[in-house]
Design a protein around this motif. Structure first.
Motif, PDB file in Angstrom:
ATOM      1  N   TRP A 187      33.609 -36.318  12.718  1.00  0.00           N
ATOM      2  CA  TRP A 187      34.537 -36.322  11.575  1.00  0.00           C
ATOM      3  C   TRP A 187      34.198 -35.242  10.564  1.00  0.00           C
ATOM      4  N   ARG A 188      32.990 -34.661  10.659  1.00  0.00           N
ATOM      5  CA  ARG A 188      32.658 -33.538   9.788  1.00  0.00           C
ATOM      6  C   ARG A 188      33.002 -32.209  10.463  1.00  0.00           C
ATOM      7  N   THR A 189      32.938 -32.168  11.791  1.00  0.00           N
ATOM      8  CA  THR A 189      33.245 -30.938  12.517  1.00  0.00           C
ATOM      9  C   THR A 189      34.694 -30.526  12.291  1.00  0.00           C
ATOM     10  N   VAL A 190      35.584 -31.508  12.349  1.00  0.00           N
ATOM     11  CA  VAL A 190      37.011 -31.267  12.089  1.00  0.00           C
ATOM     12  C   VAL A 190      37.440 -32.230  10.989  1.00  0.00           C
ATOM     13  N   PRO A 191      37.170 -31.911   9.724  1.00  0.00           N
ATOM     14  CA  PRO A 191      37.437 -32.849   8.631  1.00  0.00           C
ATOM     15  C   PRO A 191      38.931 -33.065   8.404  1.00  0.00           C
ATOM     16  N   ASP A 192      39.289 -34.322   8.136  1.00  0.00           N
ATOM     17  CA  ASP A 192      40.683 -34.644   7.808  1.00  0.00           C
ATOM     18  C   ASP A 192      40.790 -35.000   6.330  1.00  0.00           C
ATOM     19  N   TYR A 193      39.976 -34.339   5.510  1.00  0.00           N
ATOM     20  CA  TYR A 193      39.966 -34.570   4.073  1.00  0.00           C
ATOM     21  C   TYR A 193      39.692 -33.249   3.371  1.00  0.00           C
ATOM     22  N   ILE A 230      33.430 -21.940  10.754  1.00  0.00           N
ATOM     23  CA  ILE A 230      33.174 -23.242  11.363  1.00  0.00           C
ATOM     24  C   ILE A 230      33.231 -24.380  10.354  1.00  0.00           C
ATOM     25  N   LEU A 231      33.436 -24.063   9.060  1.00  0.00           N
ATOM     26  CA  LEU A 231      33.368 -25.090   8.018  1.00  0.00           C
ATOM     27  C   LEU A 231      34.666 -25.227   7.227  1.00  0.00           C
ATOM     28  N   PRO A 232      35.815 -25.321   7.918  1.00  0.00           N
ATOM     29  CA  PRO A 232      37.072 -25.438   7.179  1.00  0.00           C
ATOM     30  C   PRO A 232      37.174 -26.792   6.481  1.00  0.00           C
ATOM     31  N   PRO A 233      38.045 -26.918   5.481  1.00  0.00           N
ATOM     32  CA  PRO A 233      38.956 -25.890   4.969  1.00  0.00           C
ATOM     33  C   PRO A 233      38.319 -24.974   3.920  1.00  0.00           C
ATOM     34  N   HIS A 234      37.277 -25.438   3.248  1.00  0.00           N
ATOM     35  CA  HIS A 234      36.532 -24.629   2.283  1.00  0.00           C
ATOM     36  C   HIS A 234      35.056 -24.962   2.406  1.00  0.00           C
ATOM     37  N   ASP A 235      34.204 -24.006   2.079  1.00  0.00           N
ATOM     38  CA  ASP A 235      32.771 -24.297   2.064  1.00  0.00           C
ATOM     39  C   ASP A 235      32.071 -23.794   0.801  1.00  0.00           C
ATOM     40  N   THR A 236      32.819 -23.162  -0.112  1.00  0.00           N
ATOM     41  CA  THR A 236      32.199 -22.554  -1.289  1.00  0.00           C
ATOM     42  C   THR A 236      33.058 -22.769  -2.532  1.00  0.00           C
ATOM     43  N   ILE A 237      32.399 -23.150  -3.618  1.00  0.00           N
ATOM     44  CA  ILE A 237      33.037 -23.263  -4.938  1.00  0.00           C
ATOM     45  C   ILE A 237      32.157 -22.560  -5.960  1.00  0.00           C
ATOM     46  N   ASN A 238      32.776 -21.732  -6.783  1.00  0.00           N
ATOM     47  CA  ASN A 238      32.124 -21.172  -7.970  1.00  0.00           C
ATOM     48  C   ASN A 238      32.961 -21.565  -9.177  1.00  0.00           C
ATOM     49  N   ALA A 239      32.327 -22.261 -10.106  1.00  0.00           N
ATOM     50  CA  ALA A 239      33.090 -22.858 -11.203  1.00  0.00           C
ATOM     51  C   ALA A 239      32.452 -22.594 -12.560  1.00  0.00           C
TER      52      ALA A 239
END
Length: 368
Positions: A187-193, A230-239
């Motif tokens: 469920w983490r490999t292909v996240p539905d969230y 390999i880490l969709p939909p996002h893997d990085t946030i800068n805030a």
């Protein structure tokens, strides 16, 4: 506190590697009676691990979806099980939480409170309207909120040791590849969230900030991106973040480091700066280091140097959150892991994912 009959719903990595050792430490306060998983194989494997870790004379009762006679409904019908710990995939949890509450069980569900703010808000409203008045307890297992190390940093600030908070920063840089045990959870490999690892792991950092800072996070302006395919939909946030009291800071979250050294050398920590000093919390190998530096002054108030204080705290948040949950069932509520509080963590991540650089009001977004 008498031993509570408890079942664990979920048999994955975190249930096995984190919850079982915590339950073992709590000893007679909790009696783990049963495990549920979607498959007989995974439930049986967890039961064997539990018998070994908890030194049980008898194996846990096993429930799974492959036989209606030992289904989740059958588990929830047991009167000797008063509470459940839910450690299931993010999108599965809300339905299971409501099912358990409807069966009259107290619930401790793993973070995040829900896949998104809308579902979290609906879940909280239903709990508060239908189940809380009946005396049922629901808590969200956000272990960072219960960590003594973060509570120590909170006290440093509350006691005025660093003066008035002016700015802060939180940095989390992680390296994930196809060999990671976390990545290989289906469920983490292909996240539905939303957000992938940013939601699953990022809420921890926001919870820590929520504990440490003296004022709620108010406004976030952020950019989100995907650094590793390999880490969709996002893997990085800068805030960029502003708190209600006007203090502000930077939050950097990524699971998209290109190499292990980028994560290792990042200096992952939370630092809060005030008018009279600063406090920094760093996690490493199951231990938190809390460094406090404060300005020393002479009798006329002129700076004479700095005073250093370093303390360490073992990471025991999972033990503490379960202990807090059991206390709440017995009527002693310390406020840790309240669903409304943990909704703020999801709201921050959701706001950051959708901001596109524009300011988003996290306080407004997280209202129930």
């Amino acid at each position: 506190m008498s031993a509570k009959g408890v079942a664990i719903l979920g048999s994955g990595i975190f249930a096995t590697e984190a919850h079982l050792p915590a339950i073992a430490v709590l000893g007679d306060a909790i009696e783990l009676k049963a495990v549920y998983s979607r498959s007989n194989k995974s439930a049986s494997a967890f039961a064997r691990d539990a018998q070994r870790v908890l030194k049980l004379k008898h194996a846990l009762d096993i429930y799974h979806d492959e036989d209606q006679a030992v289904s989740l409904d059958a588990l929830l019908s047991r009167s000797d099980i008063v509470a459940v710990i839910v450690v299931l995939p993010i999108t599965v949890q809300p339905g299971v939480i409501l099912k358990a509450l409807a069966a009259g069980k107290h619930v401790l569900s793993e973070k995040p409170v829900a896949p998104d703010v809308s579902k979290g808000r609906a879940l909280i409203k239903e709990y508060e309207a239908k189940y809380k008045p009946k005396g049922l307890v629901w808590r969200v297992a956000e272990n960072f909120e219960a960590e003594p190390g973060y509570r120590t940093a909170q006290r440093v600030i509350q006691e005025g040791k660093i003066g008035k908070v002016t700015f802060y920063n939180a940095r989390v840089v992680n390296y994930i590849d196809e060999t990671s045990k976390w990545y290989n959870t289906p469920w983490r490999t292909v996240p539905d969230y939303q957000g992938g690892f940013l939601l699953d792991g990022g809420v921890h950092t926001i919870a820590a900030l929520r504990v440490i800072l003296p004022s709620p996070l108010k406004t976030v302006s952020a950019f989100a991106s995907l650094a590793k395919d390999i880490l969709p939909p996002h893997d990085t946030i800068n805030a960029i973040v502003k708190s209600v009291d006007g203090s502000h800071g930077l939050v950097e979250l990524t699971w998209g480091a290109p190499a292990p050294s980028r994560a290792k050398d990042a200096g992952n920590n939370i630092t809060v700066t005030g008018t009279e000093g600063w406090v920094e919390v760093t996690r490493a190998n199951g231990v938190m280091s809390i460094v406090v530096k404060t300005i020393t002054r002479d009798k006329d108030g002129k700076p004479t140097g700095e005073q250093l204080q370093v303390t360490e705290a073992k990471e025991v948040g999972i033990e503490k959150e379960i202990e807090s949950f059991l206390g709440a069932i017995d009527g002693t509520d310390d406020g840790i892991d309240a669903p409304r509080s943990t909704l703020v963590d999801v709201a921050f991540i959701e706001a950051a994912l959708n901001s596109g650089g524009a300011p988003v009001d996290v306080v407004e977004l997280s209202k129930v």
